[in-house]
Write a protein that holds these residues in place. Sequence first.
Motif, PDB file in Angstrom:
ATOM      1  N   THR A   1     -30.308  16.987  -6.150  1.00  0.00           N
ATOM      2  CA  THR A   1     -30.582  17.075  -7.546  1.00  0.00           C
ATOM      3  C   THR A   1     -32.153  16.781  -7.790  1.00  0.00           C
ATOM      4  OG1 THR A   1     -29.784  14.953  -8.016  1.00  0.00           O
ATOM      5  CG2 THR A   1     -28.428  16.967  -8.566  1.00  0.00           C
ATOM      6  N   VAL A   2     -33.083  17.646  -8.282  1.00  0.00           N
ATOM      7  CA  VAL A   2     -34.273  17.102  -8.782  1.00  0.00           C
ATOM      8  C   VAL A   2     -34.435  15.890  -9.519  1.00  0.00           C
ATOM      9  CG1 VAL A   2     -36.670  18.011  -9.347  1.00  0.00           C
ATOM     10  CG2 VAL A   2     -35.039  19.681  -8.001  1.00  0.00           C
ATOM     11  N   GLY A   3     -34.900  14.791  -9.078  1.00  0.00           N
ATOM     12  CA  GLY A   3     -35.117  13.844  -9.841  1.00  0.00           C
ATOM     13  C   GLY A   3     -33.963  12.816  -9.772  1.00  0.00           C
ATOM     14  N   GLY A   4     -33.026  13.092  -9.033  1.00  0.00           N
ATOM     15  CA  GLY A   4     -31.682  12.558  -9.090  1.00  0.00           C
ATOM     16  C   GLY A   4     -31.169  12.324  -7.604  1.00  0.00           C
ATOM     17  N   THR A   5     -30.035  11.539  -7.515  1.00  0.00           N
ATOM     18  CA  THR A   5     -29.479  11.084  -6.371  1.00  0.00           C
ATOM     19  C   THR A   5     -28.105  12.152  -6.062  1.00  0.00           C
ATOM     20  OG1 THR A   5     -28.185   9.226  -6.975  1.00  0.00           O
ATOM     21  CG2 THR A   5     -30.494   8.838  -6.148  1.00  0.00           C
TER      22      THR A   5
ATOM     23  N   VAL B   1     -36.395  13.651  -4.644  1.00  0.00           N
ATOM     24  CA  VAL B   1     -37.511  14.736  -4.783  1.00  0.00           C
ATOM     25  C   VAL B   1     -37.730  14.970  -6.046  1.00  0.00           C
ATOM     26  CG1 VAL B   1     -38.325  16.844  -3.957  1.00  0.00           C
ATOM     27  CG2 VAL B   1     -36.849  15.452  -2.669  1.00  0.00           C
ATOM     28  N   ASP B   2     -39.082  14.675  -6.531  1.00  0.00           N
ATOM     29  CA  ASP B   2     -39.418  15.037  -7.847  1.00  0.00           C
ATOM     30  C   ASP B   2     -39.656  16.578  -8.180  1.00  0.00           C
ATOM     31  OD1 ASP B   2     -41.843  15.425  -6.926  1.00  0.00           O
ATOM     32  OD2 ASP B   2     -42.891  13.582  -7.556  1.00  0.00           O
ATOM     33  N   GLU B   3     -40.355  16.967  -9.177  1.00  0.00           N
ATOM     34  CA  GLU B   3     -40.513  18.540  -9.432  1.00  0.00           C
ATOM     35  C   GLU B   3     -41.568  18.785  -8.459  1.00  0.00           C
ATOM     36  OE1 GLU B   3     -40.593  16.097 -11.969  1.00  0.00           O
ATOM     37  OE2 GLU B   3     -38.887  16.379 -12.902  1.00  0.00           O
ATOM     38  N   ASP B   4     -42.585  18.182  -7.999  1.00  0.00           N
ATOM     39  CA  ASP B   4     -43.656  18.625  -7.212  1.00  0.00           C
ATOM     40  C   ASP B   4     -43.133  18.380  -5.576  1.00  0.00           C
ATOM     41  OD1 ASP B   4     -45.238  18.888  -9.409  1.00  0.00           O
ATOM     42  OD2 ASP B   4     -45.623  16.832  -9.462  1.00  0.00           O
TER      43      ASP B   4
ATOM     44  N   THR C   1     -32.663  21.128  -5.168  1.00  0.00           N
ATOM     45  CA  THR C   1     -33.729  21.762  -4.127  1.00  0.00           C
ATOM     46  C   THR C   1     -33.032  21.341  -2.908  1.00  0.00           C
ATOM     47  OG1 THR C   1     -35.927  21.554  -3.446  1.00  0.00           O
ATOM     48  CG2 THR C   1     -34.720  19.449  -4.296  1.00  0.00           C
ATOM     49  N   ARG C   2     -33.530  21.947  -1.609  1.00  0.00           N
ATOM     50  CA  ARG C   2     -33.291  21.693  -0.401  1.00  0.00           C
ATOM     51  C   ARG C   2     -33.893  20.098   0.029  1.00  0.00           C
ATOM     52  NH1 ARG C   2     -31.351  26.261   3.090  1.00  0.00           N
ATOM     53  NH2 ARG C   2     -31.478  28.271   1.573  1.00  0.00           N
ATOM     54  N   TYR C   3     -33.014  19.639   0.907  1.00  0.00           N
ATOM     55  CA  TYR C   3     -33.564  18.297   1.333  1.00  0.00           C
ATOM     56  C   TYR C   3     -34.643  19.002   2.282  1.00  0.00           C
ATOM     57  CZ  TYR C   3     -29.603  15.744   0.053  1.00  0.00           C
ATOM     58  OH  TYR C   3     -28.184  15.183  -0.729  1.00  0.00           O
ATOM     59  N   PRO C   4     -35.718  17.881   2.348  1.00  0.00           N
ATOM     60  CA  PRO C   4     -36.873  17.984   3.313  1.00  0.00           C
ATOM     61  C   PRO C   4     -36.350  18.319   4.839  1.00  0.00           C
ATOM     62  CG  PRO C   4     -37.332  16.306   1.844  1.00  0.00           C
ATOM     63  CD  PRO C   4     -35.835  16.786   1.778  1.00  0.00           C
TER      64      PRO C   4
END
Length: 112
Positions: free
Chosen positions: A55-59, A99-102, A75-78
């Motif tokens: 989740t973007v901005g969460g765990t 991971v944040d929005e950027d 988002t996909r994990y790095p």
Amino acid sequence: MNVPRTIRIAAPRRARSRVLAAALTGTAAVAALTGCAGFEYREAVCGGGEYPALTVGGTGSACFSDKEEPSAGYTRYPAGKVPKEVDDKWDVYWRTHTVDEDGKITSVPAGS
């Protein structure tokens, strides 16, 4: 004194049978008591044909089909930092990072 042939043959067979039975019983006991320690079950984060997304901005995380992109808010994990099994290195890491929005990796405040 003549000993019947059947007694001379039967006695060694009984002894061998007892030794074999004792060995098999011992092996079974060792396997039961160790819980087959050589075999460790590891649970996959996602099932076959799926990948995990964060989740973007969460765990939080969810699994998505290999054939689709993650839903909004995920988002996909790095690359190289994707958890594969529950409690593996990356699964534990992403409990305190996100991971944040950027797309930048950041720490998550405790209790979030």
